[in-house]
Design an enzyme around this catalytic site. Structure first.
Site, PDB file in Angstrom:
ATOM      1  N   HIS A  92       2.023  -6.057  -7.076  1.00  0.00           N
ATOM      2  CA  HIS A  92       2.212  -7.324  -7.035  1.00  0.00           C
ATOM      3  C   HIS A  92       3.063  -8.163  -8.107  1.00  0.00           C
ATOM      4  CE1 HIS A  92      -1.041  -6.400  -3.897  1.00  0.00           C
ATOM      5  NE2 HIS A  92      -0.538  -7.392  -3.309  1.00  0.00           N
ATOM      6  N   ASP A 130       6.341  -3.179   2.000  1.00  0.00           N
ATOM      7  CA  ASP A 130       5.504  -4.124   1.603  1.00  0.00           C
ATOM      8  C   ASP A 130       6.043  -5.591   1.533  1.00  0.00           C
ATOM      9  OD1 ASP A 130       2.820  -5.023   0.521  1.00  0.00           O
ATOM     10  OD2 ASP A 130       2.645  -3.346  -0.881  1.00  0.00           O
TER      11      ASP A 130
END
Length: 181
Positions: free
Chosen positions: A76, A149
């Site tokens: 992330h 993702d």
């Protein structure tokens, strides 16, 4: 129960199961999201989940291909690198995904992870046709949906702007670009 309740709400897919092997105690993101640090246990529970939800009308998504367990970085925020030879990766990280494909999983999420043992270019798997198309689709014979993702994650945004990153993912073999809001 997951599938029946989701379908009752009009939900048709789940971004699960996590097929990552939790084999690095310094991993900041996978840890309890994984079934185990043993690839056979991950495969056993993951494929049971896949069968259960898909037998009841929900599309399962095995993630984060080719495995996000052996990292010390959260994708992330920045691009993790999984080191290891192809042989090591085959026996550990890739094993649960091979079992998921054999069990008929309908969707696989590719991660924003560099895996030099599979593609020495240093690009994230989500931008790698070597891993996404040649390995997942070719050698592993996965013929379902490949989804990225989250495209806003630091593992991508540090190396390419959003438009370029999206093009690279599609060129690598990704069918759906995930852009959570």
């Amino acid at each position: 129960i997951t599938a029946l309740e989701a379908r009752a709400l009009g939900i048709h897919m789940t971004f699960s199961p996590v097929m990552d092997v939790n084999n690095n105690p310094k991993n900041p993101i996978i840890n309890f999201r994984s079934y185990s640090d043993d690839p056979e246990i991950v495969a056993k529970f993951g494929t049971a989940f896949i069968k259960g939800v898909q037998d009841h009308g929900l599309i399962a998504c095995a993630k984060h291909f080719p495995g996000h367990g052996n990292t010390e970085t959260d994708s992330h925020t920045s691009l993790p690198i999984i080191h290891g030879s192809r042989e090591e990766l085959e026996s550990l990280e890739l094993y649960p995904f091979r079992q998921a494909v054999k069990s008929g999983v309908k969707m696989v999420m590719v991660g924003h992870i560099a895996v030099p043992g599979l593609d020495d270019s240093g690009v994230p798997v989500s931008h790698s046709s070597i891993v996404t198309s040649k390995l997942l689709r070719g050698r592993m014979q996965f013929d379902g949906i490949v989804i990225s993702d989250g495209m806003e994650m630091g593992g991508l945004t540090q190396t390419a702007w959003a438009g370029e990153s999206a093009v690279r993912a599609v060129e690598a073999g990704v069918d759906i670009l995930l852009l959570p809001m």
